[in-house]
Motif scaffolding. Structure first.
Motif, PDB file in Angstrom:
ATOM      1  N   SER A 146      42.489  45.003  40.379  1.00 54.41           N
ATOM      2  CA  SER A 146      43.089  45.714  39.244  1.00 54.41           C
ATOM      3  C   SER A 146      44.429  45.080  38.911  1.00 54.41           C
ATOM      4  CB  SER A 146      43.302  47.191  39.580  1.00 54.41           C
ATOM      5  OG  SER A 146      44.009  47.841  38.537  1.00 54.41           O
ATOM      6  N   SER A 147      44.685  44.874  37.624  1.00 59.08           N
ATOM      7  CA  SER A 147      45.977  44.321  37.213  1.00 59.08           C
ATOM      8  C   SER A 147      47.068  45.398  37.292  1.00 59.08           C
ATOM      9  CB  SER A 147      45.885  43.794  35.779  1.00 59.08           C
ATOM     10  OG  SER A 147      45.670  44.878  34.890  1.00 59.08           O
ATOM     11  N   LEU A 148      46.653  46.664  37.481  1.00 59.77           N
ATOM     12  CA  LEU A 148      47.565  47.821  37.543  1.00 59.77           C
ATOM     13  C   LEU A 148      48.397  47.949  36.273  1.00 59.77           C
ATOM     14  CD1 LEU A 148      48.689  47.523  41.289  1.00 59.77           C
ATOM     15  CD2 LEU A 148      47.120  49.216  40.344  1.00 59.77           C
ATOM     16  N   SER A 149      47.870  47.431  35.163  1.00 56.44           N
ATOM     17  CA  SER A 149      48.585  47.530  33.893  1.00 56.44           C
ATOM     18  C   SER A 149      48.505  48.943  33.334  1.00 56.44           C
ATOM     19  CB  SER A 149      47.960  46.596  32.850  1.00 56.44           C
ATOM     20  OG  SER A 149      47.858  45.314  33.369  1.00 56.44           O
ATOM     21  N   VAL A 150      47.404  49.641  33.678  1.00 59.69           N
ATOM     22  CA  VAL A 150      47.184  50.978  33.134  1.00 59.69           C
ATOM     23  C   VAL A 150      47.832  51.994  34.085  1.00 59.69           C
ATOM     24  CG1 VAL A 150      45.395  52.630  32.424  1.00 59.69           C
ATOM     25  CG2 VAL A 150      45.006  50.170  32.137  1.00 59.69           C
TER      26      VAL A 150
ATOM     27  N   PRO B  18      48.383  37.886  39.374  1.00 54.38           N
ATOM     28  CA  PRO B  18      49.428  38.888  39.581  1.00 54.38           C
ATOM     29  C   PRO B  18      49.020  40.288  39.127  1.00 54.38           C
ATOM     30  CG  PRO B  18      49.928  37.515  37.665  1.00 54.38           C
ATOM     31  CD  PRO B  18      48.686  36.954  38.280  1.00 54.38           C
ATOM     32  N   THR B  19      49.686  41.298  39.683  1.00 53.66           N
ATOM     33  CA  THR B  19      49.470  42.682  39.226  1.00 53.66           C
ATOM     34  C   THR B  19      50.850  43.319  39.017  1.00 53.66           C
ATOM     35  OG1 THR B  19      49.634  43.990  41.256  1.00 53.66           O
ATOM     36  CG2 THR B  19      47.575  42.771  40.933  1.00 53.66           C
ATOM     37  N   ARG B  20      50.861  44.470  38.361  1.00 47.95           N
ATOM     38  CA  ARG B  20      52.141  45.151  38.149  1.00 47.95           C
ATOM     39  C   ARG B  20      52.600  45.903  39.390  1.00 47.95           C
ATOM     40  NH1 ARG B  20      53.001  48.200  32.547  1.00 47.95           N
ATOM     41  NH2 ARG B  20      55.019  48.609  33.522  1.00 47.95           N
ATOM     42  N   GLY B  21      51.810  45.819  40.468  1.00 51.98           N
ATOM     43  CA  GLY B  21      52.217  46.501  41.697  1.00 51.98           C
ATOM     44  C   GLY B  21      52.644  45.531  42.780  1.00 51.98           C
TER      45      GLY B  21
ATOM     46  N   THR C 261      40.062  50.770  42.982  1.00 50.68           N
ATOM     47  CA  THR C 261      39.422  49.572  42.442  1.00 50.68           C
ATOM     48  C   THR C 261      39.548  49.516  40.925  1.00 50.68           C
ATOM     49  OG1 THR C 261      37.218  50.567  42.205  1.00 50.68           O
ATOM     50  CG2 THR C 261      37.724  49.496  44.308  1.00 50.68           C
ATOM     51  N   GLY C 262      39.429  48.273  40.406  1.00 50.23           N
ATOM     52  CA  GLY C 262      39.474  48.046  38.965  1.00 50.23           C
ATOM     53  C   GLY C 262      38.404  47.051  38.561  1.00 50.23           C
ATOM     54  N   ALA C 263      38.490  46.618  37.320  1.00 54.73           N
ATOM     55  CA  ALA C 263      37.451  45.778  36.729  1.00 54.73           C
ATOM     56  C   ALA C 263      37.168  44.512  37.538  1.00 54.73           C
ATOM     57  CB  ALA C 263      37.857  45.410  35.307  1.00 54.73           C
ATOM     58  N   GLY C 264      38.197  43.989  38.257  1.00 58.00           N
ATOM     59  CA  GLY C 264      38.023  42.768  39.047  1.00 58.00           C
ATOM     60  C   GLY C 264      37.008  42.924  40.163  1.00 58.00           C
ATOM     61  N   CYS C 265      36.707  44.158  40.540  1.00 59.30           N
ATOM     62  CA  CYS C 265      35.726  44.394  41.591  1.00 59.30           C
ATOM     63  C   CYS C 265      34.306  44.143  41.057  1.00 59.30           C
ATOM     64  CB  CYS C 265      35.871  45.843  42.075  1.00 59.30           C
ATOM     65  SG  CYS C 265      35.282  46.110  43.720  1.00 59.30           S
TER      66      CYS C 265
END
Ligand code: NAD
Length: 298
Positions: free
Chosen positions: A227-231, A255-258, A30-34
């Protein structure tokens, strides 16, 4: 490196997601979007671009007293609101999915403790937690609530100048506020105090990464939520999943980087779609042809 493949999108994506998870075990990243539906902003938002304010960098925080004054003055005002945030429908649905046996655990990039507050039992906080503060000299931990009492006692009247809450649990303050701010130090040794979270420019502790990999190995699907999966520290799980041929599903607004690595991509709000997923999985009898299989270690 991620290899591109066409992703299936919402609304067909939702059905494909439910089908992918039915009778399988998923580890969730999970990421900040959650947490946006709990009132804590994300860093990037659906257009994928970093919002105007850059997060604090480790080197800056450790190297400059003015950077620490800026950080702690904003944090002193933001903490009461950040710590008052409550889990939303996405957090509760993930806890239910763990109860159901669909989710084996959560690897979270969030530092807000909301998964545990919702009842999720197995959670790896990849980037630490804002609930504790560490002395960078003697390594002693202090409860953030205790520090808050000290911050307010030595810096009265800050709240009156507060702006909007920001992603790091802090707020915008007029620039001159930082100049007169009394920066807190360790009660035991007067060392530099830092929230027990991984700042940009800092590595995730090795033991925590290993714990996350152990959790990763308990599942046969990786589900990414918000999560944008940028990190890289989050994206690495997608890269590994692709390498070991483990399906990846992504539920995210924008969109995400994944996306190119996802077997299923659903574009939508976690707080709406995850409860629907719980309802769908509850009402679908397990497929007897699909057995749980232990994954081999990396
Ligand atoms: P990010 O801000 O880069 O990406 C968040 C993604 O979630 C965006 O693509 C956004 O469009 C999407 N999103 C927003 N609301 C959503 C919703 N309701 N449903 C589904 N998707 C939604 O966040 P990140 O990938 O987690 O990386 C940022 C870093 O910042 C992390 O390392 C994390 O430690 C930290 N952070 C933590 C918090 C927190 O603890 N709540 C908040 C902000 C940032």
């Amino acid at each position: 490196m991620l290899t591109e493949r066409p992703a299936v999108d919402h609304p067909e994506g939702f059905t494909a997601l439910a089908r992918l998870l039915g009778g399988r075990r998923a580890v969730v990243l999970t990421g900040a979007g959650c947490s946006t539906e709990s009132g804590i902003p994300d860093y990037r938002g659906p257009d994928g671009r970093l919002r105007a304010r850059l997060p604090m960098r480790y080197q800056e925080f450790m190297g400059e007293r003015t950077a620490r004054a800026r950080y702690w003055s904003r944090s002193a005002v933001g903490w009461p609101r950040f710590s008052a945030a409550r889990p939303n429908r996405a957090h509760h649905a993930l806890a239910e999915l763990e109860e159901l046996g669909t989710v084996t655990g959560i690897i979270t990039q969030n530092v807000d403790g909301l998964h545990q507050a919702a009842g999720s039992r197995r959670v790896v906080e990849l980037h630490g937690s804002l609930a504790e503060v560490r002395c960078m000299q003697c390594r002693e931990l202090e409860d953030r609530r205790a520090l808050q009492r000290r911050l307010e006692a030595t810096n009265p009247g800050l709240e009156a100048r507060a702006g909007r809450i920001a992603p790091d649990g802090d707020v915008e303050l007029p620039p001159r506020t930082h100049a007169s701010f009394v920066v807190p130090t360790c009660v035991a040794c007067e060392g530099v105090l830092k929230p027990d979270v991984v700042f940009f420019g800092e590595n995730v502790p090795a033991a925590r990464v290993e714990e996350a990999w152990r959790l990763f190995e308990t599942a046969d699907v990786l589900l990414v939520v918000g999560s944008s999966l940028s990190v890289f520290s989050g994206r690495r799980f997608v890269i590994r999943a692709q390498k070991v041929d483990r399906p990846v599903a992504i539920l995210n607004r924008g969109p995400t980087r994944g996306d190119g690595a996802a077997e299923v991509k659903v574009d939508g709000a976690a707080g709406e779609l995850l409860p629907r997923l719980v309802a769908t999985l509850r009402s679908t009898p397990p497929d007897p042809a699909r057995r749980f299989e232990e994954s081999s270690p990396p």
